[in-house]
Design an enzyme around this catalytic site. Structure first.
Site, PDB file in Angstrom:
ATOM      1  CD1 TRP A 104     -19.834  58.213 -32.821  1.00 40.47           C
ATOM      2  CD2 TRP A 104     -20.050  55.950 -32.600  1.00 40.47           C
ATOM      3  NE1 TRP A 104     -20.232  57.949 -31.529  1.00 40.47           N
ATOM      4  CE2 TRP A 104     -20.409  56.553 -31.522  1.00 40.47           C
ATOM      5  CE3 TRP A 104     -20.144  54.637 -33.055  1.00 40.47           C
ATOM      6  CZ2 TRP A 104     -21.082  55.664 -30.504  1.00 40.47           C
ATOM      7  CZ3 TRP A 104     -20.403  53.608 -32.013  1.00 40.47           C
ATOM      8  CH2 TRP A 104     -20.757  54.217 -30.783  1.00 40.47           C
ATOM      9  CG  ASP A 174     -23.291  56.934 -38.480  1.00 43.29           C
ATOM     10  OD1 ASP A 174     -24.369  57.130 -38.062  1.00 43.29           O
ATOM     11  OD2 ASP A 174     -22.364  56.368 -37.605  1.00 43.29           O
ATOM     12  CE  LYS A 198     -26.687  59.160 -31.370  1.00 44.47           C
ATOM     13  NZ  LYS A 198     -26.095  58.997 -29.849  1.00 44.47           N
TER      14      LYS A 198
HETATM   15  N1  PMP Z   1     -22.951  56.103 -35.204  1.00 44.07           N
HETATM   16  C1  PMP Z   1     -23.000  57.520 -34.269  1.00 44.07           C
HETATM   17  C2  PMP Z   1     -22.713  58.736 -35.014  1.00 44.07           C
HETATM   18  C3  PMP Z   1     -23.373  57.389 -33.157  1.00 44.07           C
HETATM   19  O1  PMP Z   1     -23.628  58.650 -32.407  1.00 44.07           O
HETATM   20  C4  PMP Z   1     -23.581  56.050 -32.557  1.00 44.07           C
HETATM   21  C5  PMP Z   1     -24.059  55.986 -31.080  1.00 44.07           C
HETATM   22  N2  PMP Z   1     -24.001  57.165 -30.194  1.00 44.07           N
HETATM   23  C6  PMP Z   1     -23.477  55.016 -33.266  1.00 44.07           C
HETATM   24  C7  PMP Z   1     -23.084  55.175 -34.477  1.00 44.07           C
HETATM   25  C8  PMP Z   1     -23.782  53.627 -32.619  1.00 44.07           C
HETATM   26  O2  PMP Z   1     -25.254  53.719 -32.604  1.00 44.07           O
HETATM   27  P1  PMP Z   1     -26.071  52.465 -31.923  1.00 44.07           P
HETATM   28  O3  PMP Z   1     -26.027  52.175 -30.615  1.00 44.07           O
HETATM   29  O4  PMP Z   1     -27.505  52.792 -32.284  1.00 44.07           O
HETATM   30  O5  PMP Z   1     -25.725  51.129 -32.688  1.00 44.07           O
END
Ligand code: PMP
Length: 362
Positions: A104, A174, A198
Site C-alpha cells: 500500500w 495511512d 476493517k
Molecule cells: N491502504 C491500506 C493500508 C489498505 O489496507 C487498503 C485496502 N485494503 C487501502 C489502502 C485501499 O483502500 P480502499 O480500497 O478503501 O481505497
C-alpha cells in the site's frame, strides 16, 4: 442442532461485531420509532445530524483527538487519500517523503509522483526485511510531509511505534488497517486517514483526521470534494455523505466504548496475535516470514513450508468454518486478519485447525 460457528478472517471488508449487526437489524426498518430507516432520512435533518455528531464525538473520545484537529467522514476509500493528501499538503514542486514498507505504501508513493516530487525516504523490498530505523531514513528538511503506512495489510508488516521524525514536518499515515486497534498519540500526526471497512464499519466511508493548520489551500485547481478545508467547513456535508455507513460506524464506536475503549482492544489484539504467532513459530510445518519487531497484530501472514499444500489447507479450513484465509492475490500464501471484531475464540479455532492439519499432512 446449533449452526456451525463461522469465523471470518477477511482482510476487508471485514467482519463487524455481531452486537452491532444485531442492533442495526433491530433498528433497520424503524429507527427509534420514527417509522423510517436511517437510510431514508435527510442528511441535514435533526435525527441524522444527531447520529453524525454522536459518531464524531465518540471517535474523538476513543482516539483522544486533541483540540485543533478536524475529523472528517469522506468517500473514495483510502485510495483517494493517496492523491488527496498530496493535493492538499504539497505544491507541484514540493518534495514529499515516502516510507515504503509494503504494497500500500508503494501504491501511495506511485500516486503521489503524479502530483509532486515524491521521494522514497526508506524502503523494504520484502516482508522478511526489518523496517529500517528512523535514524536511517533520508528525510528532506524541506519535505511538505512524510508519509508511511503503520500497518501493511497485504504484507503483514506493522510499525510498533510512531516514528520520531522532525516535528516541523507533518507526519501523514495511512491507518486503514490498524486504526482503533490500540491507543495512538494523534498529536504526533499532521494527517491520519483510514478506509472504514476493517476496524470502523462498512465500506464506502473514509475517516480523515487532520491538524487544522494544514487545512489551508496550497495549490489551485483542486476540486471542492477533494479539498479538506471544504469538508471541514461543512461538517463533512458538502454533499450527501454515506449516511448509513456513518451510522454503522457510530454503532461500532459505541461498541468499542462499551468494550473498554482502545486500551482494552490493545490487550485483546495483542493476546490474539501472540496466540497465533506462537502456534506458527512452534511448528516446522508453517512459517511466518515477518521479523518479530514488525509483525502485524491485525494481519498475520504465513505460509505452509510445502506451498503445494496451501490450496488444500484453504479448502479444509473453509470446511471447518474458517473463512477468507487466502493471502492477497498479489502475494499468495495465507493471511488471517484479526481486527477488533474477531473474538479470541476465532483465533483458538484457527490454532486448533493448524495443529489438526499439520497432524494430517505433516
Ligand atoms: N491502504 C491500506 C493500508 C489498505 O489496507 C487498503 C485496502 N485494503 C487501502 C489502502 C485501499 O483502500 P480502499 O480500497 O478503501 O481505497
Amino acid at each position: 442442532m446449533s449452526p456451525r460457528a463461522i469465523h471470518n478472517f477477511s482482510a476487508g471488508p471485514a467482519m463487524l461485531p455481531k452486537a452491532v449487526l444485531e442492533r442495526a437489524q433491530a433498528e433497520l426498518v424503524d429507527w427509534q420509532g420514527r417509522g423510517i430507516s436511517v437510510m431514508e432520512m435527510s442528511h441535514r435533518g435533526a435525527d441524522f445530524t444527531a447520529i453524525a455528531e454522536k459518531a464524531t464525538n465518540n471517535l474523538k473520545e476513543l482516539l483522544d483527538v486533541p483540540d485543533g484537529y478536524s475529523v472528517l467522514f469522506l468517500q473514495g476509500g483510502a485510495t483517494l487519500q493517496f492523491s488527496m493528501a498530496v493535493l492538499n499538503l504539497a505544491k507541484q514542486d514540493s518534495i514529499a517523503d515516502y516510507v515504503v514498507t509494503g504494497s500500500w505504501g508503494r501504491k501511495a508513493h506511485a500516486e503521489a509522483r503524479r502530483f509532486c516530487e515524491a521521494r522514497i525516504a526508506a524502503l523494504t523490498q520484502r516482508p522478511s526485511e526489518p523496517i529500517p530505523d528512523v535514524s536511517q531514513w533520508s528525510i528532506s528538511p524541506e519535505a511538505a510531509f512524510v508519509h508511511y503506512t503503520p500497518n501493511e495489510t497485504i504484507d503483514g508488516v506493522e510499525f510498533h511505534d510512531v516514528p520520531d521524525i522532525p516535528p516541523s514536518i507533518p507526519l501523514v499515515a495511512d491507518f486503514s488497517s490498524s486504526i482503533l486497534s490500540r491507543p495512538v498519540d494523534v498529536s504526533r500526526f499532521g494527517l491520519i486517514y483510514a478506509g472504514a471497512q476493517k476496524n470502523i464499519g462498512p465500506a464506502g466511508l473514509t475517516v480523515v483526521i487532520i491538524r487544522d493548520d494544514l487545512l489551508s489551500e496550497v495549490r489551485s485547481g483542486v476540486p471542492d470534494l477533494m479539498t479538506y478545508r471544504v469538508h471541514a467547513a461543512s461538517g463533512s456535508m458538502k454533499n450527501t455523505p454515506p449516511t448509513f455507513a456513518w451510522y454503522l460506524a457510530g454503532l461500532v464506536f459505541e461498541w468499542l466504548i462499551e468494550q473498554g475503549g482502545l486500551a482494552a482492544m490493545a490487550i485483546r489484539n495483542q493476546e490474539k496475535a501472540e496466540r497465533l504467532y506462537r502456534a506458527l513459530d512452534q511448528s516446522d510445518f508453517y512459517t511466518a516470514p515477518v521479523p518479530s519487531t514488525c509483525r502485524s497484530r491485525m494481519n498475520v501472514v504465513f505460509r505452509l513450508v510445502d506451498a503445494d499444500l496451501e490450496s488444500t489447507f484453504l479448502q479444509e479450513a473453509e470446511g471447518a468454518g474458517l473463512m477468507a484465509l487466502k493471502g492477497h492475490r498479489s502475494v499468495g500464501g495465507i493471511r488471517a486478519s484479526l481486527y477488533n471484531a474477531m473474538p479470541l475464540a476465532g483465533v483458538e479455532a484457527l490454532v486448533e485447525f493448524l495443529g489438526a492439519f499439520e497432524a494430517r499432512y505433516g
